[in-house]
Design an enzyme around this catalytic site. Sequence first.
Site, PDB file in Angstrom:
ATOM      1  N   GLU A   1       1.796   6.521  -0.508  1.00 33.87           N
ATOM      2  CA  GLU A   1       3.099   6.196   0.060  1.00 33.87           C
ATOM      3  C   GLU A   1       2.893   5.796   1.511  1.00 33.87           C
ATOM      4  O   GLU A   1       2.100   6.400   2.232  1.00 33.87           O
ATOM      5  CB  GLU A   1       4.053   7.398  -0.002  1.00 33.87           C
ATOM      6  CG  GLU A   1       4.509   7.726  -1.397  1.00 33.87           C
ATOM      7  CD  GLU A   1       5.698   8.680  -1.444  1.00 33.87           C
ATOM      8  OE1 GLU A   1       6.358   8.920  -0.408  1.00 33.87           O
ATOM      9  OE2 GLU A   1       5.975   9.180  -2.542  1.00 33.87           O
TER      10      GLU A   1
ATOM     11  N   HIS B   1       9.879   4.378   3.746  1.00 35.05           N
ATOM     12  CA  HIS B   1       8.672   4.816   3.055  1.00 35.05           C
ATOM     13  C   HIS B   1       8.674   4.180   1.671  1.00 35.05           C
ATOM     14  O   HIS B   1       9.633   3.516   1.288  1.00 35.05           O
ATOM     15  CB  HIS B   1       8.560   6.341   2.995  1.00 35.05           C
ATOM     16  CG  HIS B   1       9.501   7.012   2.057  1.00 35.05           C
ATOM     17  ND1 HIS B   1      10.832   7.239   2.362  1.00 35.05           N
ATOM     18  CD2 HIS B   1       9.322   7.502   0.806  1.00 35.05           C
ATOM     19  CE1 HIS B   1      11.413   7.849   1.353  1.00 35.05           C
ATOM     20  NE2 HIS B   1      10.528   8.023   0.380  1.00 35.05           N
TER      21      HIS B   1
END
Length: 136
Positions: A27, A86
Amino acid sequence: MPGVFVLLPSVLAAALWTHVRRELPRECVGALGGWVRGEQVQVRALYPLPNVSPQPEREYLADPGELLRVLRAMQREGLELVALYHSHPHGPAAPSSSDRQLAAYPVPYLIADPRHGHLRAYLLPGGEEVEIRGAE
């Protein structure tokens, strides 16, 4: 913040997606600087941040020292923190329970799903969706 929308210039949207792809399968995480004008969140700068999570393939944790450095840089540049972003490498572009728990700032959180090419924004921890509009 009902009625709020994020105005994201195409060049910054492209930079965000580049960061997402560069970090795969981890991520990514980053901050967006700009201004809030009424209901419009105007993004003017993108600041990628290191993900220091012990499980970066499943969650993000922005490096606190780097985030502080970025917030100071925004201040010097006359910008404010207007959003965070994100990725969810395997989707979906919706907040997870850990995203809701990590939400510490009263700004939109953009979530990118590279598998399906979706980018969505939410006010967390509640999860209300915020519209993202393109800009040149």
